[in-house]
Design a protein around this motif. Sequence first.
Motif, PDB file in Angstrom:
ATOM      1  N   ARG A 184      -7.455  -7.163   2.695  1.00 16.04           N
ATOM      2  CA  ARG A 184      -7.280  -8.615   2.805  1.00 16.04           C
ATOM      3  C   ARG A 184      -7.708  -9.311   1.509  1.00 16.04           C
ATOM      4  O   ARG A 184      -7.027 -10.207   1.005  1.00 16.04           O
ATOM      5  N   THR A 185      -8.847  -8.898   0.949  1.00 15.87           N
ATOM      6  CA  THR A 185      -9.357  -9.516  -0.270  1.00 15.87           C
ATOM      7  C   THR A 185      -8.398  -9.317  -1.433  1.00 15.87           C
ATOM      8  O   THR A 185      -8.034 -10.276  -2.134  1.00 15.87           O
ATOM      9  N   LEU A 186      -7.963  -8.085  -1.666  1.00 19.48           N
ATOM     10  CA  LEU A 186      -7.086  -7.809  -2.801  1.00 19.48           C
ATOM     11  C   LEU A 186      -5.729  -8.477  -2.629  1.00 19.48           C
ATOM     12  O   LEU A 186      -5.112  -8.907  -3.608  1.00 19.48           O
ATOM     13  N   ASP A 187      -5.285  -8.584  -1.388  1.00 22.18           N
ATOM     14  CA  ASP A 187      -4.021  -9.273  -1.124  1.00 22.18           C
ATOM     15  C   ASP A 187      -4.113 -10.745  -1.502  1.00 22.18           C
ATOM     16  O   ASP A 187      -3.161 -11.335  -2.038  1.00 22.18           O
ATOM     17  N   GLN A 188      -5.266 -11.356  -1.247  1.00 21.96           N
ATOM     18  CA  GLN A 188      -5.463 -12.760  -1.609  1.00 21.96           C
ATOM     19  C   GLN A 188      -5.400 -12.969  -3.113  1.00 21.96           C
ATOM     20  O   GLN A 188      -5.039 -14.043  -3.585  1.00 21.96           O
ATOM     21  N   TYR A 189      -5.747 -11.941  -3.873  1.00 21.71           N
ATOM     22  CA  TYR A 189      -5.710 -12.006  -5.334  1.00 21.71           C
ATOM     23  C   TYR A 189      -4.430 -11.389  -5.915  1.00 21.71           C
ATOM     24  O   TYR A 189      -4.336 -11.213  -7.133  1.00 21.71           O
ATOM     25  N   SER A 190      -3.484 -11.058  -5.023  1.00 21.91           N
ATOM     26  CA  SER A 190      -2.241 -10.391  -5.451  1.00 21.91           C
ATOM     27  C   SER A 190      -2.569  -9.140  -6.266  1.00 21.91           C
ATOM     28  O   SER A 190      -1.931  -8.867  -7.291  1.00 21.91           O
ATOM     29  N   PHE A 210     -16.605   1.789   4.406  1.00 19.54           N
ATOM     30  CA  PHE A 210     -15.698   0.639   4.300  1.00 19.54           C
ATOM     31  C   PHE A 210     -15.296   0.160   5.687  1.00 19.54           C
ATOM     32  O   PHE A 210     -15.266   0.921   6.652  1.00 19.54           O
ATOM     33  N   GLU A 211     -14.984  -1.123   5.750  1.00 19.80           N
ATOM     34  CA  GLU A 211     -14.470  -1.724   6.972  1.00 19.80           C
ATOM     35  C   GLU A 211     -12.978  -1.393   7.045  1.00 19.80           C
ATOM     36  O   GLU A 211     -12.161  -1.995   6.357  1.00 19.80           O
ATOM     37  N   VAL A 212     -12.651  -0.426   7.880  1.00 15.93           N
ATOM     38  CA  VAL A 212     -11.276   0.063   7.991  1.00 15.93           C
ATOM     39  C   VAL A 212     -10.487  -0.741   9.011  1.00 15.93           C
ATOM     40  O   VAL A 212      -9.354  -1.148   8.772  1.00 15.93           O
ATOM     41  N   PHE A 213     -11.081  -0.958  10.176  1.00 16.50           N
ATOM     42  CA  PHE A 213     -10.422  -1.692  11.255  1.00 16.50           C
ATOM     43  C   PHE A 213     -10.823  -3.158  11.151  1.00 16.50           C
ATOM     44  O   PHE A 213     -11.880  -3.561  11.633  1.00 16.50           O
ATOM     45  N   TYR A 214      -9.987  -3.947  10.512  1.00 14.63           N
ATOM     46  CA  TYR A 214     -10.358  -5.338  10.262  1.00 14.63           C
ATOM     47  C   TYR A 214      -9.382  -6.290  10.950  1.00 14.63           C
ATOM     48  O   TYR A 214      -8.174  -6.278  10.666  1.00 14.63           O
ATOM     49  N   TRP A 219      -0.849  -1.344  10.986  1.00 14.85           N
ATOM     50  CA  TRP A 219      -1.036   0.099  11.047  1.00 14.85           C
ATOM     51  C   TRP A 219      -1.166   0.698   9.651  1.00 14.85           C
ATOM     52  O   TRP A 219      -2.040   1.526   9.409  1.00 14.85           O
ATOM     53  N   GLN A 220      -0.302   0.291   8.732  1.00 15.43           N
ATOM     54  CA  GLN A 220      -0.315   0.876   7.397  1.00 15.43           C
ATOM     55  C   GLN A 220      -1.596   0.516   6.649  1.00 15.43           C
ATOM     56  O   GLN A 220      -2.150   1.331   5.903  1.00 15.43           O
ATOM     57  N   GLN A 221      -2.090  -0.713   6.825  1.00 17.70           N
ATOM     58  CA  GLN A 221      -3.330  -1.128   6.165  1.00 17.70           C
ATOM     59  C   GLN A 221      -4.515  -0.307   6.668  1.00 17.70           C
ATOM     60  O   GLN A 221      -5.359   0.140   5.878  1.00 17.70           O
ATOM     61  N   VAL A 222      -4.578  -0.116   7.977  1.00 18.66           N
ATOM     62  CA  VAL A 222      -5.653   0.697   8.551  1.00 18.66           C
ATOM     63  C   VAL A 222      -5.545   2.134   8.056  1.00 18.66           C
ATOM     64  O   VAL A 222      -6.551   2.752   7.652  1.00 18.66           O
ATOM     65  N   GLY A 249      -6.027 -17.431  11.748  1.00 20.37           N
ATOM     66  CA  GLY A 249      -5.878 -16.059  11.289  1.00 20.37           C
ATOM     67  C   GLY A 249      -6.991 -15.111  11.690  1.00 20.37           C
ATOM     68  O   GLY A 249      -7.058 -13.994  11.187  1.00 20.37           O
ATOM     69  N   ARG A 250      -7.862 -15.537  12.600  1.00 16.54           N
ATOM     70  CA  ARG A 250      -8.984 -14.681  13.009  1.00 16.54           C
ATOM     71  C   ARG A 250      -8.712 -14.054  14.369  1.00 16.54           C
ATOM     72  O   ARG A 250      -7.932 -14.573  15.171  1.00 16.54           O
ATOM     73  N   CYS A 251      -9.396 -12.948  14.635  1.00 17.81           N
ATOM     74  CA  CYS A 251      -9.325 -12.296  15.939  1.00 17.81           C
ATOM     75  C   CYS A 251     -10.365 -12.901  16.883  1.00 17.81           C
ATOM     76  O   CYS A 251     -11.361 -13.477  16.427  1.00 17.81           O
TER      77      CYS A 251
END
Length: 291
Positions: A184-190, A210-214, A219-222, A249-251
């Motif tokens: 999520r973090t790296l995606d925000q920074y492209s 690392f936080e894997v299940f976020y 599926w691919q991100q996890v 955007g939160r669970c």
Amino acid sequence: MHTIYSDGDLYPSELVTKARDIGLKAISVTDHDTVDGLESIERECKKMGLQFIPGIEFTTNFDPQGIEVHVLGYGFDKDDPYLQKKLEITKKRAWKYADEMVDLLSSHGWLVDYSRLESAKGIITKHDIALAVVNRDMSTYEFHDLWLTEKSKYFIDVEKFQIEEAIEIIHKAGGKAVGAHMIRTLDQYSSLPLLADVVDHFVKCGIDGFEVFYGKSNWQQVKSMLELCRTYGLIITGGSDYHGTGRIGRCPLGSYNVHNFNHDEEKLLNILSKSPIPASESTAENKDLVI
């Protein structure tokens, strides 16, 4: 999970009550750069019969790209003197940023209720600043995006710890350090192509997992994070990153996507709460765990 001691909406008693009511058995609250709410959380957990694991979420800087990344700490001594000394630094930095931002906002006609910042619990956050603008004609989310994010032309940076500093602080206090929501973090920074390099840097700095299940990760991100953790033999965690009801955007509290990947919450609780487990169980294979 987060409370009013950083950028969450709920008081400790409200959050623990909600956790109990939905059937959670153990919780860790990871407010940003502060442990001020943990005493209340622990007290409420004891009253309601929940297992308590001390937590924190450090805001750190990944150089040379200057990307803000977060390091979670679990199972540490919240009263550790070195930890407390370092957290005083984060408070001073937060106030320095708040003062600079209030001056900037005031120069553009925004009226800030400074007393609201002074009465804030824990640590001053961008969320507190957005809430303190009394003539705001937009939601806190819109105001935050327009004035307070790194994409804003009005952006003011906050001095942060380096990744290795945050990990050292957590380890000296007896805890486990976990990289938070990396994709999520790296995606925000492209910057998603940097994922493997960033993970490798974290490992060299001594990260435990690392936080894997976020949250709502697909599926691919996890799968990507899971494979990286297995490659390095790291602890695998998960979390909802809950801040309160109605957050975009939160669970929901206690929820996150696992996509049927195997995990063992009981073993992870043992690791993060420093409960001893047999040496034969502490292999990389048996670190496929989640909270």
